[in-house]
Design a protein around this motif. Structure first.
Motif, mmCIF file in Angstrom:
data_model
loop_
_atom_site.group_PDB
_atom_site.id
_atom_site.type_symbol
_atom_site.label_atom_id
_atom_site.label_comp_id
_atom_site.label_asym_id
_atom_site.label_seq_id
_atom_site.Cartn_x
_atom_site.Cartn_y
_atom_site.Cartn_z
ATOM 1 N N GLY A 147 0.807 -1.212 0.000
ATOM 2 C CA GLY A 147 0.000 0.000 0.000
ATOM 3 C C GLY A 147 0.844 1.268 0.000
ATOM 4 N N SER A 155 -4.562 3.346 -1.845
ATOM 5 C CA SER A 155 -3.821 2.150 -1.437
ATOM 6 C C SER A 155 -3.267 2.307 -0.031
ATOM 7 C CB SER A 155 -2.675 1.881 -2.415
ATOM 8 O OG SER A 155 -3.161 1.648 -3.714
ATOM 9 N N ALA A 159 -4.135 0.109 3.251
ATOM 10 C CA ALA A 159 -3.083 -0.584 3.993
ATOM 11 C C ALA A 159 -3.133 -0.248 5.473
ATOM 12 C CB ALA A 159 -1.718 -0.215 3.412
ATOM 13 N N TYR A 239 -5.673 -1.978 -1.225
ATOM 14 C CA TYR A 239 -4.217 -1.797 -1.153
ATOM 15 C C TYR A 239 -3.489 -2.318 -2.391
ATOM 16 C CZ TYR A 239 -4.360 -6.704 0.317
ATOM 17 O OH TYR A 239 -4.585 -8.057 0.377
#
Length: 359
Positions: A147, A155, A159, A239
């Motif tokens: 991520g 992302s 994450a 992610y």
């Protein structure tokens, strides 16, 4: 010094046995992960009153092969603004940690072949459960690295969600295991299975602990209703948004391998592992041979694993995704207090039994 090393009688056959067993377990894990994707679509189709994949092969059985071929053939794209090394490392680490967990799972007792006892467990270490928790806790790095290295805000948000979720639910899972260890007195998974062969399945002695472990397993595997790190309607695919080709395939495969290994661990800890229900293993082994018994044990474990995998899929297509605040509230305000309560009650009952107290 050199002569001393030469005098050590190293069992090369044992090394070969373990290498073959590792290759078989890795191959089976990948094969199961492939056909979990097919099973997921078929279960979803059944629950939604439609057919599911039915073009590639009879009943769509070749669909996972077609999907794998498609991922291999896709173009490799690495964003210019990403951290190239970490971008490649993330999915590899996720896949590695998913595969390493299977090392301490006992898949059966042993085969008698060529005059040798061939164990169906890669490593019977006396801290097997701690090993599983150690490896599983490393899996979050695959999500976090992927991520962050993508240099994409969606992302990164996904994450951070995934890391917070896994850290939160590992606490409740660990406390539920402590209650189980008070009963077993051992961290070895093989010992835990052998205790259940001669007594009760631990799901009967730890129903609340099993329920907590099961819920946390959903969160650890990022499965619905805990798939907040892949919430595509909020985070544009999560992610692994910037990933393509087999890097994306590694992330997707790692989730299904985790589901397979989690099912094996739950079956081992709470449902007797490779124990065949209603069968006296010692008597059957003497009457029909150890090899037939070991085969039945492997089949028994896989039946339990398939039942858990089906449950994972059933829940996905039945229960809607939680909001993130509901997810964290469930972990910190419900599961952890319940796990602590279960641990205290279990400790009290174990102490009661050891001291033979009566009221």
């Amino acid at each position: 010094m050199y002569s001393t090393l030469l005098s050590i009688n190293f069992d090369w056959l044992l090394l070969i046995e373990k290498a073959v067993l590792i290759a078989i377990i890795i191959s089976v894990s990948l094969l199961v992960a492939m056909y979990e994707t097919w099973g997921e679509r078929k279960v979803a189709a059944f629950m939604q009153d439609r057919r599911g994949p039915n073009r590639a092969g009879p009943g769509g059985l070749f669909q996972p092969l077609a999907d794998g071929l498609k991922l291999f053939a896709k173009e490799e794209i690495i964003p210019n603004s990403s951290n190239r090394f970490l971008f490649v490392l993330g999915p590899g680490l996720a896949m590695l940690t998913a595969m390493m967990t299977s090392a301490v799972v006992p898949w059966g007792s042993h085969f008698d072949l060529f005059g040798r006892h061939i164990s169906l467990q890669i490593a019977d270490i006396n801290i097997g459960i701690l090993y599983i928790f150690g490896v599983v806790s490393m899996g979050v790095y695959g999500i976090m690295i992927g991520g962050w290295a993508s240099n994409n805000k969606f992302s990164l948000l996904a994450a951070i969600r995934g890391a917070s979720q896994i850290i939160s639910y590992e606490l409740a899972m660990g406390i539920s295991i402590i209650a189980l260890l008070m009963i077993t007195g051992s961290l070895s998974l093989k010992t835990i299975v052998e205790q259940q062969q001669t007594g009760h399945y631990y799901v009967l002695l730890q129903p609340l602990g099993f329920l907590i472990f099961l819920i946390c397993a959903f969160a650890e595997c990022n499965r619905t209703p805990f798939d907040l790190s892949e919430a595509e309607n909020e985070l544009n695919f999560g992610y692994h948004q910037e990933y393509s080709s087999m890097k994306l395939g590694f992330y997707l495969f790692a989730e299904y391998v985790n589901m397979f290994i989690s099912s094996a661990v739950m079956a081992t800890l709470y449902w007797g592992g490779y124990d065949v229900p209603f069968l006296n293993d010692a008597t059957f082994g003497q009457a029909h041979g150890q090899n037939l018994l070991a085969t039945l044990q492997v089949v028994s474990l896989f039946v339990k694993i398939v039942a858990f995998i089906f449950f994972f899929m059933w829940v996905r297509w039945t229960i809607p995704r939680f909001r993130y605040d509901q997810l964290m509230k469930l972990g910190w305000k419900v599961l952890i207090p319940l796990a602590l309560f279960n641990m205290l009650v279990t400790g009290f009952l174990v102490l009661l039994k050891q001291n033979h107290w009566h009221f």
